[in-house]
Design a protein around this motif. Structure first.
Motif, mmCIF file in Angstrom:
data_model
loop_
_atom_site.group_PDB
_atom_site.id
_atom_site.type_symbol
_atom_site.label_atom_id
_atom_site.label_comp_id
_atom_site.label_asym_id
_atom_site.label_seq_id
_atom_site.Cartn_x
_atom_site.Cartn_y
_atom_site.Cartn_z
ATOM 1 N N CYS A 147 0.694 -1.096 -0.014
ATOM 2 C CA CYS A 147 -0.153 -0.073 -0.035
ATOM 3 C C CYS A 147 0.877 1.190 0.203
ATOM 4 O O CYS A 147 1.866 1.313 0.708
ATOM 5 C CB CYS A 147 -0.992 -0.025 1.238
ATOM 6 S SG CYS A 147 -2.170 1.392 1.229
ATOM 7 N N HIS A 156 0.287 3.935 1.410
ATOM 8 C CA HIS A 156 0.016 4.877 2.670
ATOM 9 C C HIS A 156 0.958 4.692 3.602
ATOM 10 O O HIS A 156 1.831 5.648 4.020
ATOM 11 C CB HIS A 156 -1.255 4.906 3.144
ATOM 12 C CG HIS A 156 -1.541 5.439 4.341
ATOM 13 N ND1 HIS A 156 -2.024 4.647 5.581
ATOM 14 C CD2 HIS A 156 -1.569 6.872 4.691
ATOM 15 C CE1 HIS A 156 -1.993 5.768 6.411
ATOM 16 N NE2 HIS A 156 -1.755 7.055 5.898
ATOM 17 N N GLY A 207 1.584 -1.204 3.798
ATOM 18 C CA GLY A 207 0.777 -2.358 4.481
ATOM 19 C C GLY A 207 0.394 -3.352 3.309
ATOM 20 O O GLY A 207 0.689 -3.003 2.162
ATOM 21 N N GLY A 227 -5.681 -7.737 0.950
ATOM 22 C CA GLY A 227 -7.250 -7.178 1.271
ATOM 23 C C GLY A 227 -8.166 -7.676 0.339
ATOM 24 O O GLY A 227 -8.455 -8.531 -0.300
ATOM 25 N N CYS A 257 -7.341 -1.899 2.044
ATOM 26 C CA CYS A 257 -6.228 -2.070 2.539
ATOM 27 C C CYS A 257 -6.411 -2.652 4.077
ATOM 28 O O CYS A 257 -7.268 -2.266 4.663
ATOM 29 C CB CYS A 257 -5.229 -0.957 2.815
ATOM 30 S SG CYS A 257 -3.914 -1.038 3.879
ATOM 31 N N PRO A 258 -5.899 -3.742 4.504
ATOM 32 C CA PRO A 258 -6.298 -4.329 5.638
ATOM 33 C C PRO A 258 -5.701 -3.399 6.983
ATOM 34 O O PRO A 258 -6.002 -3.502 8.217
ATOM 35 C CB PRO A 258 -5.479 -5.656 5.786
ATOM 36 C CG PRO A 258 -4.706 -5.572 4.718
ATOM 37 C CD PRO A 258 -5.080 -4.583 3.752
ATOM 38 N N TRP A 259 -4.719 -2.610 6.677
ATOM 39 C CA TRP A 259 -4.323 -1.808 7.823
ATOM 40 C C TRP A 259 -4.952 -0.387 8.144
ATOM 41 O O TRP A 259 -5.309 -0.099 9.255
ATOM 42 C CB TRP A 259 -2.874 -1.174 7.528
ATOM 43 C CG TRP A 259 -1.850 -2.401 7.663
ATOM 44 C CD1 TRP A 259 -2.078 -3.595 8.073
ATOM 45 C CD2 TRP A 259 -0.233 -2.276 7.714
ATOM 46 N NE1 TRP A 259 -0.840 -4.385 8.251
ATOM 47 C CE2 TRP A 259 0.214 -3.518 8.155
ATOM 48 C CE3 TRP A 259 0.168 -0.992 7.698
ATOM 49 C CZ2 TRP A 259 1.593 -3.464 8.199
ATOM 50 C CZ3 TRP A 259 1.496 -1.268 7.504
ATOM 51 C CH2 TRP A 259 2.422 -2.538 7.671
ATOM 52 N N HIS A 260 -5.553 0.276 7.065
ATOM 53 C CA HIS A 260 -6.165 1.531 7.345
ATOM 54 C C HIS A 260 -7.472 1.385 6.568
ATOM 55 O O HIS A 260 -8.105 2.762 6.419
ATOM 56 C CB HIS A 260 -5.215 2.714 6.922
ATOM 57 C CG HIS A 260 -3.908 2.841 7.746
ATOM 58 N ND1 HIS A 260 -2.839 2.442 7.262
ATOM 59 C CD2 HIS A 260 -3.896 2.884 9.152
ATOM 60 C CE1 HIS A 260 -1.997 2.436 8.266
ATOM 61 N NE2 HIS A 260 -2.409 3.074 9.407
ATOM 62 N N ASN A 261 -8.215 0.728 5.849
ATOM 63 C CA ASN A 261 -9.221 0.447 5.116
ATOM 64 C C ASN A 261 -9.395 1.577 4.077
ATOM 65 O O ASN A 261 -10.392 1.656 3.785
ATOM 66 C CB ASN A 261 -10.351 0.845 6.236
ATOM 67 C CG ASN A 261 -10.509 -0.305 7.285
ATOM 68 O OD1 ASN A 261 -10.225 -1.429 6.971
ATOM 69 N ND2 ASN A 261 -10.751 0.281 8.533
ATOM 70 N N CYS A 296 8.368 -4.718 3.625
ATOM 71 C CA CYS A 296 7.074 -4.276 3.433
ATOM 72 C C CYS A 296 6.208 -5.518 2.789
ATOM 73 O O CYS A 296 5.091 -5.478 2.811
ATOM 74 C CB CYS A 296 6.916 -3.211 2.582
ATOM 75 S SG CYS A 296 7.584 -1.605 3.496
ATOM 76 N N MET A 298 4.224 -9.825 4.371
ATOM 77 C CA MET A 298 3.033 -10.488 4.567
ATOM 78 C C MET A 298 2.500 -11.349 2.986
ATOM 79 O O MET A 298 1.981 -12.340 3.299
ATOM 80 C CB MET A 298 1.939 -9.461 4.871
ATOM 81 C CG MET A 298 2.045 -8.990 6.474
ATOM 82 S SD MET A 298 0.617 -8.223 6.951
ATOM 83 C CE MET A 298 0.438 -9.089 8.465
#
Length: 154
Positions: free
Chosen positions: A47, A49, A52, A57, A70-74, A141, A144
């Motif tokens: 991502c 941002h 992430g 996602g 994005c699973p971190w900040h939607n 990064c 995952m």
């Protein structure tokens, strides 16, 4: 900068089911290939941002756009163009209520993907600057996606 030549990355059978995805490293760039509604999409896995794991996602339909969340900040990123979408707000009867979905522009780089009889090919787009470029080459990064087990290097 000129776009890279297309490279073979997978057999068609590797992405033949709805929702299937592969996380790959192509020319040191981490990308995700994803099948959604019988289309193949390719975008930077990490991502824009905060680095992430965007490539893992969930997929959501938002304002007639297929988006990855994005699973971190939607954050919602369109699969087709890499634009970040957000829902505006408006005043109605003296209260703030959800408004129209809007774009802040392309934040995530997307790439060209072509499915042929001899496999799936990706052409990395390299024109201009896109915010996801900052994280697209960082292995730390991409961990995952790498841990998901569906990663290769081409």
């Amino acid at each position: 900068m000129e776009d890279a030549p297309a490279v073979w990355v997978a057999n068609a059978a590797d992405l033949d089911e709805e929702g299937s995805r592969l996380h790959l490293q192509v020319k040191d760039r981490y990308i995700t290939l994803l099948r959604h509604k019988n289309f193949l999409y390719c975008f930077d896995s990490v991502c824009f941002h905060a680095g992430g794991p965007l490539g893992v996602g969930d997929i959501e339909e938002v304002a007639n756009h297929a988006c990855i969340k994005c699973p971190w900040h939607n954050y919602l990123i369109t699969l087709e163009t890499g634009e970040k979408l957000y829902q505006g707000v408006q005043m109605k009867d003296g209260k703030m209520v959800p408004g129209k979905w809007q774009s802040v522009g392309q934040k995530q780089r997307t790439h060209v993907v072509v499915e042929r009889a001899d496999g799936i090919f990706v052409q990395l787009k390299q024109d201009g600057k896109v915010e996801s470029d900052e994280y697209a080459f960082k292995r730390e990064c991409a961990q995952m996606m790498i841990a998901s087990g569906s990663t290769g290097k081409y």
